[in-house]
Design a protein around this motif. Structure first.
Motif, PDB file in Angstrom:
ATOM      1  N   MET A 289      37.265  36.275  46.734  1.00  0.00           N
ATOM      2  CA  MET A 289      37.234  37.372  45.900  1.00  0.00           C
ATOM      3  C   MET A 289      36.051  37.303  44.736  1.00  0.00           C
ATOM      4  O   MET A 289      36.102  36.215  44.030  1.00  0.00           O
ATOM      5  N   ALA A 290      35.384  38.427  44.651  1.00  0.00           N
ATOM      6  CA  ALA A 290      34.083  38.548  43.947  1.00  0.00           C
ATOM      7  C   ALA A 290      34.655  38.492  42.248  1.00  0.00           C
ATOM      8  O   ALA A 290      34.156  37.772  41.695  1.00  0.00           O
ATOM      9  N   ASN A 291      35.553  39.287  42.011  1.00  0.00           N
ATOM     10  CA  ASN A 291      35.862  39.694  40.650  1.00  0.00           C
ATOM     11  C   ASN A 291      37.286  39.093  40.560  1.00  0.00           C
ATOM     12  O   ASN A 291      38.203  39.747  41.117  1.00  0.00           O
ATOM     13  N   GLU A 292      37.502  38.312  39.532  1.00  0.00           N
ATOM     14  CA  GLU A 292      38.672  37.648  39.260  1.00  0.00           C
ATOM     15  C   GLU A 292      38.920  38.478  37.805  1.00  0.00           C
ATOM     16  O   GLU A 292      38.157  38.253  36.884  1.00  0.00           O
ATOM     17  N   ILE A 293      40.215  38.812  37.677  1.00  0.00           N
ATOM     18  CA  ILE A 293      40.892  39.350  36.370  1.00  0.00           C
ATOM     19  C   ILE A 293      41.363  38.178  35.734  1.00  0.00           C
ATOM     20  O   ILE A 293      42.136  37.484  36.061  1.00  0.00           O
ATOM     21  N   ASN A 294      40.628  38.144  34.439  1.00  0.00           N
ATOM     22  CA  ASN A 294      41.067  37.036  33.623  1.00  0.00           C
ATOM     23  C   ASN A 294      42.051  37.571  32.256  1.00  0.00           C
ATOM     24  O   ASN A 294      41.834  38.596  32.160  1.00  0.00           O
ATOM     25  N   ASP A 295      42.265  36.371  31.541  1.00  0.00           N
ATOM     26  CA  ASP A 295      42.831  36.956  30.181  1.00  0.00           C
ATOM     27  C   ASP A 295      42.188  37.924  29.131  1.00  0.00           C
ATOM     28  O   ASP A 295      42.761  38.831  28.597  1.00  0.00           O
ATOM     29  N   GLU A 296      40.856  37.561  28.962  1.00  0.00           N
ATOM     30  CA  GLU A 296      39.983  38.466  28.407  1.00  0.00           C
ATOM     31  C   GLU A 296      40.221  40.091  28.768  1.00  0.00           C
ATOM     32  O   GLU A 296      40.116  40.821  28.233  1.00  0.00           O
TER      33      GLU A 296
ATOM     34  N   ALA B 258      50.311  42.548  34.667  1.00  0.00           N
ATOM     35  CA  ALA B 258      49.146  43.211  35.018  1.00  0.00           C
ATOM     36  C   ALA B 258      48.157  42.557  35.653  1.00  0.00           C
ATOM     37  O   ALA B 258      47.002  43.101  36.426  1.00  0.00           O
ATOM     38  N   LYS B 259      47.933  41.128  35.234  1.00  0.00           N
ATOM     39  CA  LYS B 259      46.646  40.498  36.000  1.00  0.00           C
ATOM     40  C   LYS B 259      46.908  40.391  37.408  1.00  0.00           C
ATOM     41  O   LYS B 259      45.884  40.436  38.144  1.00  0.00           O
TER      42      LYS B 259
ATOM     43  N   SER C 230      45.428  42.215  42.848  1.00  0.00           N
ATOM     44  CA  SER C 230      45.628  42.684  44.076  1.00  0.00           C
ATOM     45  C   SER C 230      45.200  44.052  44.290  1.00  0.00           C
ATOM     46  O   SER C 230      44.761  44.098  45.461  1.00  0.00           O
ATOM     47  N   MET C 231      44.785  44.978  43.431  1.00  0.00           N
ATOM     48  CA  MET C 231      44.041  45.985  43.495  1.00  0.00           C
ATOM     49  C   MET C 231      42.725  45.574  43.788  1.00  0.00           C
ATOM     50  O   MET C 231      42.059  46.106  44.967  1.00  0.00           O
ATOM     51  N   LEU C 232      42.166  44.771  43.353  1.00  0.00           N
ATOM     52  CA  LEU C 232      40.501  44.200  43.573  1.00  0.00           C
ATOM     53  C   LEU C 232      40.572  43.699  45.172  1.00  0.00           C
ATOM     54  O   LEU C 232      39.703  43.825  45.718  1.00  0.00           O
ATOM     55  N   ASP C 233      41.759  42.893  45.495  1.00  0.00           N
ATOM     56  CA  ASP C 233      41.678  42.317  46.787  1.00  0.00           C
ATOM     57  C   ASP C 233      41.949  43.559  47.709  1.00  0.00           C
ATOM     58  O   ASP C 233      41.027  43.551  48.838  1.00  0.00           O
ATOM     59  N   TYR C 234      42.420  44.455  47.720  1.00  0.00           N
ATOM     60  CA  TYR C 234      42.513  45.627  48.355  1.00  0.00           C
ATOM     61  C   TYR C 234      41.144  46.357  48.636  1.00  0.00           C
ATOM     62  O   TYR C 234      40.959  46.703  49.750  1.00  0.00           O
ATOM     63  N   ILE C 235      40.599  46.616  47.347  1.00  0.00           N
ATOM     64  CA  ILE C 235      39.192  47.167  47.356  1.00  0.00           C
ATOM     65  C   ILE C 235      38.246  46.162  48.171  1.00  0.00           C
ATOM     66  O   ILE C 235      37.410  46.717  48.986  1.00  0.00           O
ATOM     67  N   ASP C 236      38.356  44.905  47.911  1.00  0.00           N
ATOM     68  CA  ASP C 236      37.459  43.861  48.824  1.00  0.00           C
ATOM     69  C   ASP C 236      37.622  44.198  50.465  1.00  0.00           C
ATOM     70  O   ASP C 236      37.013  44.309  51.266  1.00  0.00           O
ATOM     71  N   LYS C 237      39.001  44.371  50.891  1.00  0.00           N
ATOM     72  CA  LYS C 237      39.485  44.611  52.305  1.00  0.00           C
ATOM     73  C   LYS C 237      38.874  45.912  52.763  1.00  0.00           C
ATOM     74  O   LYS C 237      38.485  45.800  53.762  1.00  0.00           O
TER      75      LYS C 237
END
Length: 97
Positions: free
Chosen positions: A1-8, A29-30, A35-42
Motif C-alpha cells: 500500500m503506497a499511502n498509509e493513513i496515520n494519526d496526523e 476512521a483510520k 480500506s478506501m485506499l486499498d480499494y483504490i489501489d485494487k
C-alpha cells in the motif's frame, strides 16, 4: 500500500471537517480510510487501456423540446378581466415609494 493513513492525517481531516472524534472514532476512521485506499489501489490494477473515458455513466442528450407558441397572442382576452390597464399591461397600485 503506497499511502498509509496515520494519526496526523486523521487529526488534520478532523480539523478540516470540524469534527471532534474520540480515540475509538479516530481508529475507526483510520481503518475506514485505509480500506478506501486499498480499494483504490485494487482499482488501479485494472487494465483500462481500451476503455474510452466518459464524463457520465449514461449517455447524455437533450431531452427538451423546441419552444413553440401554442396559444398565440391572447393579450386582449387576458386584459379584458383586468380592473385597470395601461399600455396593454396590468396596472397595479404602487407598493414602494
Amino acid at each position: 500500500m503506497a499511502n498509509e493513513i496515520n494519526d496526523e492525517t486523521i487529526e488534520y481531516v478532523g480539523i478540516l471537517a470540524k469534527l471532534e472524534l474520540s480515540d475509538e472514532e479516530k481508529e475507526q476512521a483510520k481503518k475506514d480510510m485505509n480500506s478506501m485506499l486499498d480499494y483504490i489501489d485494487k482499482l488501479n490494477e485494472l487494465d483500462t487501456d481500451n476503455v474510452e473515458p466518459m464524463s457520465h455513466l449514461f449517455s447524455t442528450h437533450n431531452v427538451f423540446r423546441e419552444d413553440q407558441v401554442d396559444n398565440g397572442d391572447e393579450r386582449e382576452m387576458i386584459l379584458a378581466n383586468a380592473p385597470e390597464q395601461k399600455d396593454s399591461m396590468f396596472k397595479v397600485p404602487k407598493t414602494v415609494d
